[in-house]
Structure formats: structure tokens, C-alpha cells
Design an enzyme around this catalytic site. Structure first.
Site, PDB file in Angstrom:
ATOM      1  N   CYS A 163      -2.396  -0.365   7.541  1.00 46.43           N
ATOM      2  CA  CYS A 163      -1.607   0.862   7.402  1.00 46.43           C
ATOM      3  C   CYS A 163      -1.693   1.715   8.668  1.00 46.43           C
ATOM      4  O   CYS A 163      -0.700   2.321   9.079  1.00 46.43           O
ATOM      5  CB  CYS A 163      -2.054   1.638   6.174  1.00 46.43           C
ATOM      6  SG  CYS A 163      -1.646   0.788   4.628  1.00 46.43           S
ATOM      7  N   HIS A 179       0.852  -1.181   0.000  1.00 40.63           N
ATOM      8  CA  HIS A 179       0.000   0.000   0.000  1.00 40.63           C
ATOM      9  C   HIS A 179       0.892   1.236   0.000  1.00 40.63           C
ATOM     10  O   HIS A 179       2.036   1.198   0.487  1.00 40.63           O
ATOM     11  CB  HIS A 179      -0.887   0.027   1.239  1.00 40.63           C
ATOM     12  CG  HIS A 179      -1.959  -1.018   1.243  1.00 40.63           C
ATOM     13  ND1 HIS A 179      -3.036  -0.965   2.093  1.00 40.63           N
ATOM     14  CD2 HIS A 179      -2.127  -2.152   0.498  1.00 40.63           C
ATOM     15  CE1 HIS A 179      -3.816  -2.008   1.883  1.00 40.63           C
ATOM     16  NE2 HIS A 179      -3.276  -2.748   0.922  1.00 40.63           N
ATOM     17  N   CYS A 220      -6.222   1.887   5.824  1.00 38.32           N
ATOM     18  CA  CYS A 220      -6.830   0.627   6.262  1.00 38.32           C
ATOM     19  C   CYS A 220      -6.239   0.262   7.633  1.00 38.32           C
ATOM     20  O   CYS A 220      -5.278   0.891   8.092  1.00 38.32           O
ATOM     21  CB  CYS A 220      -6.554  -0.472   5.235  1.00 38.32           C
ATOM     22  SG  CYS A 220      -4.830  -1.030   5.206  1.00 38.32           S
ATOM     23  N   GLU A 280       0.959   3.855   1.807  1.00 33.24           N
ATOM     24  CA  GLU A 280       1.437   4.258   3.129  1.00 33.24           C
ATOM     25  C   GLU A 280       2.608   3.400   3.592  1.00 33.24           C
ATOM     26  O   GLU A 280       3.601   3.902   4.112  1.00 33.24           O
ATOM     27  CB  GLU A 280       0.317   4.149   4.175  1.00 33.24           C
ATOM     28  CG  GLU A 280      -0.907   4.966   3.888  1.00 33.24           C
ATOM     29  CD  GLU A 280      -1.997   4.171   3.185  1.00 33.24           C
ATOM     30  OE1 GLU A 280      -1.713   3.516   2.152  1.00 33.24           O
ATOM     31  OE2 GLU A 280      -3.142   4.207   3.667  1.00 33.24           O
TER      32      GLU A 280
END
Length: 153
Positions: free
Chosen positions: A89, A56, A86, A58
Site C-alpha cells: 500500500c 486492502h 503495508c 488503501e
């Protein structure tokens, strides 16, 4: 050195999200800024490209910023991301000790900050950043909406 405003950093994160969309990734972008206003990392999602469900924006930005600083902690650093993180993260943000989290669009289905697991509100969370949602929200939501509309067409 001229320090940028949060909207400017979010514009950079949106650019990373647009780049991710061009790679056929979900268009989420992230930027990490050090305490002095210097950009430490800029990343977009790469889960499909790398066949890695943890890639992801992040997570990639946190990894890059930690490598730049030579530390597993990002004390005094701020994260700008186009979508509410999410739970995975959000936990990484906590572990990295990010000072402030700025996000664009809320994520009622998969978010882990203001929705869902609300990681920073859990008693087991050792560090909660200051959270500012809705920064560049319209542009971030449009980017996601347009991406998924195109995929459905």
C-alpha cells in the site's frame, strides 16, 4: 463548503473499518480527500470478500479516487487510514502521488512506512508523502484488538 479536520476524516475511516469488521474482514478503513476537502473515496478491506490479496482499504480507495478524477495521479489528495500501510500500500501511495498520509495505529509487524521496509525512505521511491501517524491511534488500535480478540474467543 465546510472543511473537516483530520480527526473527522479519520472518524470516517474508522467507520469504514467497523464496516469491514462486520463483513469479517480485518477492520481497516481508508478515506481519500481531494485538495478542496471533498471526499473522493471511502473503503474498507475486502480481501476475503473478493478473494483478492490486494483488496486492502488503501488500494481500493486509491482505485476509486483515481476513477472519480479520471487520473492515475492523486496530486494534492490526502489519505486517512486506520493502520500504518503495508509495503504494498505504501508503494501504491507513492505511485499515486498522494500529498499527505495520515494513519492511526502503528504496525510494527507489517507496516511499510515507519516500520519494516520503510518504502518512503528508499532511494528508489520517486514520491514520498508527508506522513502523520497516531491520528485516532487509540480508537484504531482498539478496533483491531477487539476484532482479533473476538476471533480468538
Amino acid at each position: 463548503m465546510t472543511l473537516q479536520m483530520p480527526e473527522s476524516y479519520m472518524d470516517l475511516a474508522l467507520g469504514e473499518g467497523r464496516s469491514a469488521a462486520l463483513r469479517r474482514e480485518v477492520p481497516i478503513g481508508a478515506v481519500i480527500v481531494g485538495p478542496d476537502g471533498v471526499i473522493l473515496a471511502r473503503e474498507g478491506n475486502r480481501t476475503r470478500e473478493t478473494n483478492d490479496p490486494t483488496a486492502h482499504a488503501e488500494i481500493l480507495a486509491i482505485r476509486a479516487a483515481c476513477a472519480t478524477l479520471g487520473s492515475e495521479r492523486l496530486m494534492g489528495c490526502d489519505l486517512y487510514v486506520t493502520l500504518e500501510p503495508c509495503p504494498m500500500c505504501a508503494a501504491a501511495i507513492s505511485f499515486a502521488r498522494i500529498r499527505r498520509l495520515y494513519f492511526g495505529a502503528a504496525d510494527p509487524k507489517g507496516g511499510g512506512v515507519e516500520h519494516g521496509a520503510r518504502i518512503f525512505n528508499q532511494p528508489t521511491c520517486h514520491h514520498a508523502p508527508e506522513v502523520y501517524g497516531g491520528i485516532g491511534e487509540a480508537a484504531a488500535a482498539r478496533l483491531l484488538r477487539d476484532f482479533f480478540a473476538e476471533r480468538r474467543a
